[in-house]
Design a protein around this motif. Structure first.
Motif, short mmCIF file in Angstrom:
data_model
loop_
_atom_site.label_atom_id
_atom_site.label_comp_id
_atom_site.label_asym_id
_atom_site.label_seq_id
_atom_site.Cartn_x
_atom_site.Cartn_y
_atom_site.Cartn_z
N SER A 49 -39.26 101.52 36.55
CA SER A 49 -40.21 100.51 36.96
C SER A 49 -40.27 100.50 38.54
N ALA A 50 -41.12 99.82 39.20
CA ALA A 50 -41.25 99.97 40.60
C ALA A 50 -41.22 98.30 41.17
N GLN A 51 -40.80 98.59 42.55
CA GLN A 51 -40.63 97.39 43.43
C GLN A 51 -41.60 97.57 44.38
N VAL A 52 -42.62 96.54 44.57
CA VAL A 52 -43.70 96.42 45.41
C VAL A 52 -42.84 96.34 46.77
N MET A 53 -43.56 97.02 47.79
CA MET A 53 -42.98 96.87 49.16
C MET A 53 -44.03 96.43 49.87
N SER A 54 -44.16 97.27 51.40
CA SER A 54 -44.87 96.55 52.03
C SER A 54 -46.34 97.26 52.02
N VAL A 55 -47.33 96.93 52.90
CA VAL A 55 -48.45 97.69 53.26
C VAL A 55 -48.25 98.51 54.72
N PHE A 93 -49.00 113.87 42.29
CA PHE A 93 -50.14 113.24 42.35
C PHE A 93 -50.43 112.58 40.92
N VAL A 94 -50.83 111.21 41.07
CA VAL A 94 -50.99 110.50 39.89
C VAL A 94 -52.42 109.80 39.68
N ASP A 95 -53.16 110.14 38.71
CA ASP A 95 -54.56 109.51 38.61
C ASP A 95 -54.46 108.08 38.77
N GLU A 96 -55.30 107.59 39.84
CA GLU A 96 -55.38 106.12 40.03
C GLU A 96 -56.53 105.54 39.68
N ARG A 97 -57.28 106.06 38.74
CA ARG A 97 -58.70 105.85 38.64
C ARG A 97 -59.09 104.44 38.50
N TYR A 98 -58.11 103.65 38.00
CA TYR A 98 -58.42 102.33 37.72
C TYR A 98 -57.37 101.23 38.16
N GLN A 102 -46.52 104.67 36.11
CA GLN A 102 -47.38 105.47 35.41
C GLN A 102 -46.70 106.96 35.33
N PHE A 103 -46.23 107.10 36.90
CA PHE A 103 -45.48 108.36 36.98
C PHE A 103 -44.38 108.57 36.13
N PHE A 104 -43.50 107.39 35.87
CA PHE A 104 -42.29 107.48 34.96
C PHE A 104 -42.77 107.44 33.84
N ARG A 105 -43.86 106.69 33.13
CA ARG A 105 -44.34 107.04 31.83
C ARG A 105 -44.57 108.40 31.60
N GLU A 106 -45.30 109.10 32.25
CA GLU A 106 -45.84 110.36 31.81
C GLU A 106 -44.75 111.26 31.87
#
Length: 137
Positions: free
Chosen positions: A33-39, A100-105, A131-135
């Motif tokens: 999983s991922a933790q959202v951080m800053s912009v 690199f991960v496809d970020e199409r949508y 998505q990276f972890f799932r792949e």
């Protein structure tokens, strides 16, 4: 520097690159999983790289993930090239492997959901990491 495949838990920083803002998230392979951080406001390349350097110093990631925007049919466009250049610069500056991960949508889906208004970039980075972890599992 440990090889990302030899470490049982891989820490990863994810970036949703944009010419104005770069969303950031951190995640690990244990939870997937991922933790959202800053912009990061992408107005000055020197300041942008300094902020990324601080994040890398703090989190000590094994690798980095950058979203790769493409057209729905998979064809590349101008932002694809910019994202690739950004990833190459990260490798050059910090010596970390970049995936690199496809970020199409990812951003489009988040923009349609009112709860993410104003936080789309970082949440998109989080989706990219997941998505990276799932792949890779």
């Amino acid at each position: 520097m440990p090889n990302e495949d030899s470490n049982p838990i891989t820490i990863v920083l994810g970036f949703d690159y944009g010419t104005k803002r770069i969303g950031v998230a951190v995640g690990n392979s244990l939870t997937g999983s991922a933790q959202v951080m800053s912009v990061i406001h992408n107005t000055n390349s020197e300041q942008t790289l300094q902020k990324i350097k601080e994040l890398i110093s703090e989190w000590q990631p094994n690798c980095l993930v950058v979203g790769l925007p493409v057209y729905p049919d998979g064809a590349e466009h101008a932002m694809t090239k910019r994202s690739r250049s950004f990833g190459q610069e990260l490798t050059k500056q910090f010596g970390k492997p970049v995936h690199f991960v496809d970020e199409r949508y990812s951003s489009v889906l988040l923009e349609q959901d009112a709860q993410y208004q104003g936080f789309v970039d970082s949440h998109a980075a989080g989706l990219l990491l997941e998505q990276f972890f799932r792949e890779r599992s």
